[in-house]
Design a protein around this motif. Sequence first.
Motif, PDB file in Angstrom:
ATOM      1  N   GLU A  38      21.220  43.518  13.500  1.00  9.42           N
ATOM      2  CA  GLU A  38      21.404  44.577  14.503  1.00  9.42           C
ATOM      3  C   GLU A  38      21.598  43.988  15.895  1.00  9.42           C
ATOM      4  O   GLU A  38      22.299  44.552  16.726  1.00  9.42           O
ATOM      5  N   MET A  39      20.971  42.844  16.149  1.00 11.60           N
ATOM      6  CA  MET A  39      21.042  42.216  17.477  1.00 11.60           C
ATOM      7  C   MET A  39      22.146  41.158  17.560  1.00 11.60           C
ATOM      8  O   MET A  39      22.180  40.362  18.501  1.00 11.60           O
ATOM      9  N   ASP A  40      23.040  41.141  16.557  1.00 13.51           N
ATOM     10  CA  ASP A  40      24.171  40.196  16.533  1.00 13.51           C
ATOM     11  C   ASP A  40      23.721  38.734  16.549  1.00 13.51           C
ATOM     12  O   ASP A  40      24.310  37.889  17.234  1.00 13.51           O
ATOM     13  N   LYS A  41      22.668  38.455  15.789  1.00 10.59           N
ATOM     14  CA  LYS A  41      22.166  37.083  15.644  1.00 10.59           C
ATOM     15  C   LYS A  41      22.267  36.668  14.181  1.00 10.59           C
ATOM     16  O   LYS A  41      22.301  37.515  13.286  1.00 10.59           O
ATOM     17  N   VAL A  42      22.290  35.331  13.954  1.00  5.64           N
ATOM     18  CA  VAL A  42      22.363  34.849  12.570  1.00  5.64           C
ATOM     19  C   VAL A  42      20.957  34.687  12.001  1.00  5.64           C
ATOM     20  O   VAL A  42      19.982  34.574  12.749  1.00  5.64           O
ATOM     21  N   VAL A  43      20.860  34.683  10.677  1.00  6.68           N
ATOM     22  CA  VAL A  43      19.545  34.559  10.039  1.00  6.68           C
ATOM     23  C   VAL A  43      19.643  33.709   8.773  1.00  6.68           C
ATOM     24  O   VAL A  43      20.563  33.863   7.979  1.00  6.68           O
ATOM     25  N   ILE A  44      18.693  32.772   8.667  1.00  7.76           N
ATOM     26  CA  ILE A  44      18.611  31.866   7.515  1.00  7.76           C
ATOM     27  C   ILE A  44      17.317  32.195   6.763  1.00  7.76           C
ATOM     28  O   ILE A  44      16.260  32.306   7.392  1.00  7.76           O
ATOM     29  N   THR A  45      17.405  32.349   5.454  1.00 10.47           N
ATOM     30  CA  THR A  45      16.201  32.559   4.640  1.00 10.47           C
ATOM     31  C   THR A  45      15.849  31.234   3.963  1.00 10.47           C
ATOM     32  O   THR A  45      16.707  30.611   3.337  1.00 10.47           O
ATOM     33  N   ALA A  46      14.578  30.805   4.129  1.00 10.09           N
ATOM     34  CA  ALA A  46      14.202  29.451   3.711  1.00 10.09           C
ATOM     35  C   ALA A  46      12.858  29.433   2.994  1.00 10.09           C
ATOM     36  O   ALA A  46      12.129  30.419   3.004  1.00 10.09           O
ATOM     37  N   THR A  47      12.560  28.308   2.407  1.00 10.20           N
ATOM     38  CA  THR A  47      11.289  27.924   1.780  1.00 10.20           C
ATOM     39  C   THR A  47      11.200  28.295   0.300  1.00 10.20           C
ATOM     40  O   THR A  47      11.209  29.468  -0.055  1.00 10.20           O
ATOM     41  N   GLN A  48      11.135  27.274  -0.518  1.00  7.25           N
ATOM     42  CA  GLN A  48      10.872  27.390  -1.967  1.00  7.25           C
ATOM     43  C   GLN A  48      11.894  28.253  -2.710  1.00  7.25           C
ATOM     44  O   GLN A  48      11.579  28.821  -3.744  1.00  7.25           O
ATOM     45  N   MET A  49      13.125  28.325  -2.221  1.00  4.32           N
ATOM     46  CA  MET A  49      14.096  29.219  -2.860  1.00  4.32           C
ATOM     47  C   MET A  49      14.441  28.768  -4.276  1.00  4.32           C
ATOM     48  O   MET A  49      14.645  29.573  -5.173  1.00  4.32           O
ATOM     49  N   MET A  50      14.526  27.449  -4.465  1.00  6.14           N
ATOM     50  CA  MET A  50      14.848  26.910  -5.803  1.00  6.14           C
ATOM     51  C   MET A  50      13.854  25.776  -6.110  1.00  6.14           C
ATOM     52  O   MET A  50      14.216  24.760  -6.703  1.00  6.14           O
ATOM     53  N   GLU A  51      12.607  25.983  -5.709  1.00  9.46           N
ATOM     54  CA  GLU A  51      11.576  24.937  -5.728  1.00  9.46           C
ATOM     55  C   GLU A  51      11.466  24.208  -7.067  1.00  9.46           C
ATOM     56  O   GLU A  51      11.302  22.985  -7.109  1.00  9.46           O
TER      57      GLU A  51
ATOM     58  N   MET B 123      13.634  23.427  -9.093  1.00 10.72           N
ATOM     59  CA  MET B 123      14.747  22.495  -9.349  1.00 10.72           C
ATOM     60  C   MET B 123      14.535  21.128  -8.701  1.00 10.72           C
ATOM     61  O   MET B 123      15.373  20.241  -8.841  1.00 10.72           O
ATOM     62  N   ILE B 124      13.400  20.958  -8.026  1.00 13.10           N
ATOM     63  CA  ILE B 124      13.032  19.609  -7.571  1.00 13.10           C
ATOM     64  C   ILE B 124      12.877  18.717  -8.809  1.00 13.10           C
ATOM     65  O   ILE B 124      13.271  17.559  -8.812  1.00 13.10           O
ATOM     66  N   VAL B 125      12.342  19.314  -9.885  1.00 15.99           N
ATOM     67  CA  VAL B 125      12.121  18.523 -11.109  1.00 15.99           C
ATOM     68  C   VAL B 125      12.866  19.057 -12.339  1.00 15.99           C
ATOM     69  O   VAL B 125      12.993  18.345 -13.332  1.00 15.99           O
TER      70      VAL B 125
ATOM     71  N   GLU C 150      14.445  20.505  -2.413  1.00 18.20           N
ATOM     72  CA  GLU C 150      15.338  20.543  -3.588  1.00 18.20           C
ATOM     73  C   GLU C 150      16.498  19.557  -3.439  1.00 18.20           C
ATOM     74  O   GLU C 150      16.889  18.888  -4.391  1.00 18.20           O
ATOM     75  N   THR C 151      17.068  19.489  -2.219  1.00 13.59           N
ATOM     76  CA  THR C 151      18.188  18.553  -1.998  1.00 13.59           C
ATOM     77  C   THR C 151      17.744  17.273  -1.298  1.00 13.59           C
ATOM     78  O   THR C 151      18.397  16.248  -1.419  1.00 13.59           O
TER      79      THR C 151
END
Length: 475
Positions: free
Chosen positions: A271-284, A286-288, A316-317
């Motif tokens: 709504e405020m014309d800003k970008v947003v990143i969603t993070a943390t443990q998304m594919m945790e 897959m580390i192993v 993960e990466t």
Amino acid sequence: MLTRATKIVATLGPASSDPDLLEAMIRAGVNVVRLNFSHGTAQDHIDRARLVREAAQRAGREVGIMADLQGPKIRVGKFTQGKIQLVPGEKFVLDAARTEPGDQDGVGLDYKELPRDVKPGDTLLLNDGLIVLTVDFVQGPAVHTTVKLGGELSNNKGINKQGGGLTAPALTAKDMDDIKTAMGLKADYVAVSFPKNATDMELARQLCAVAGGGHKPGLIAKIERAEAIPELANILKASDGIMVARGDLAVEVGNAAVPALQKHMIRLAREMDKVVITATQMMESMIVNPVPTRAEVSDVANAVLDGTDAVMLSAETAAGKYPLETVKEMAAICLEAEKADRHELGADFQGKTFTRIDHSIAMGALFTAHHLGAKAIVALTDSGSTALWMSRHIVRIPIYAMTPNLTTQRRMTLYRNVRPLLMDNNADRDNALVDAESHLKKRGIVQSGDVYAITVGEPMGQPGGTNTLKICRAA
């Protein structure tokens, strides 16, 4: 040709520093590479940034670089044996004055202000909430606690206070040095850890301006403190975007509160014309493991359906066994989730008034292209603002942002549904329009007879000067 709208941010680390692997990851869908300044030296980051630019060039696509600052080290010290086992009911002392390594009775603190920040009855959460201590009393530099939830505590694990309230400043002396490094390697984004309010972000912007020598990065506020939630709108105003940093945030506000907060943050940022990143443990996992869990697939898909610009990979990466496979899996999940999104564009414009000509043109292009079923929306943009405004709305037509400015191109790598392309600087509008169409045809984006919408400013090359919308049929 199906094109993914949601962007992927991947953290670079030992598992992904091989040049060929990095190139393969970029080809597989990485849009922005995160350099985690919590690990490594300044020279490591300079070398890795060069590696990224070279790999991107070989892959034939531009990627953004995000420098993620460490922020305050709110951590315990080290232990004689490297770790201890805490048992519920035991007493344990966190001592800011202690210099010798920790043992079963207590440990020193990297964060010396803790005794001033806590009072009897407070709950302290260690190691991402896996260990819970209750404060009994504070005696000088020593915080005396009782173990409520025990477990293994090892060197330098993080400390959070339930409900927030730790006074550590967002920008440390190390961060200030790291900003100089980030500006030296021309990072496209700088992520600030643990900001409490807009002032923290304004200070970071000033430091970037001083160190940047004309280079202006996008500033991302990592929302990971309870205090940041009521200040969210003000923090957004002072930033170019936010990161929903679910790890520390969950520890401070509780796991159960995070999903609703994620949706609120994504909605407010858009709504405020800003970008947003969603993070943390998304594919945790897959580390192993070579495949994600069903819950992780749902988590990524839900962030996409919430409207996030980007989903982020951390360990993960950076340190996982399957960095390339993780990127491929994430790209596939994003694509499927986007196909399922049934968003009605018309609702976005109900009751809205636009006060700027360039903003109105951007919205007009979206609306017209959507109802005409155009093949592409094209924005000739100097600053990237037109493309940013367009990308705040869910539309199934890809947005191609053409700019003569390399910094703008790299900044736009994070914008949802925007494909940034570099084109020659052209002072003449008609020539620029012809060049744009030949670009589109050469890349197979449009063919003869396809309809596309294009926005442009006249005179050319003035940021904020977009004042024309043209609907074209490719020759």
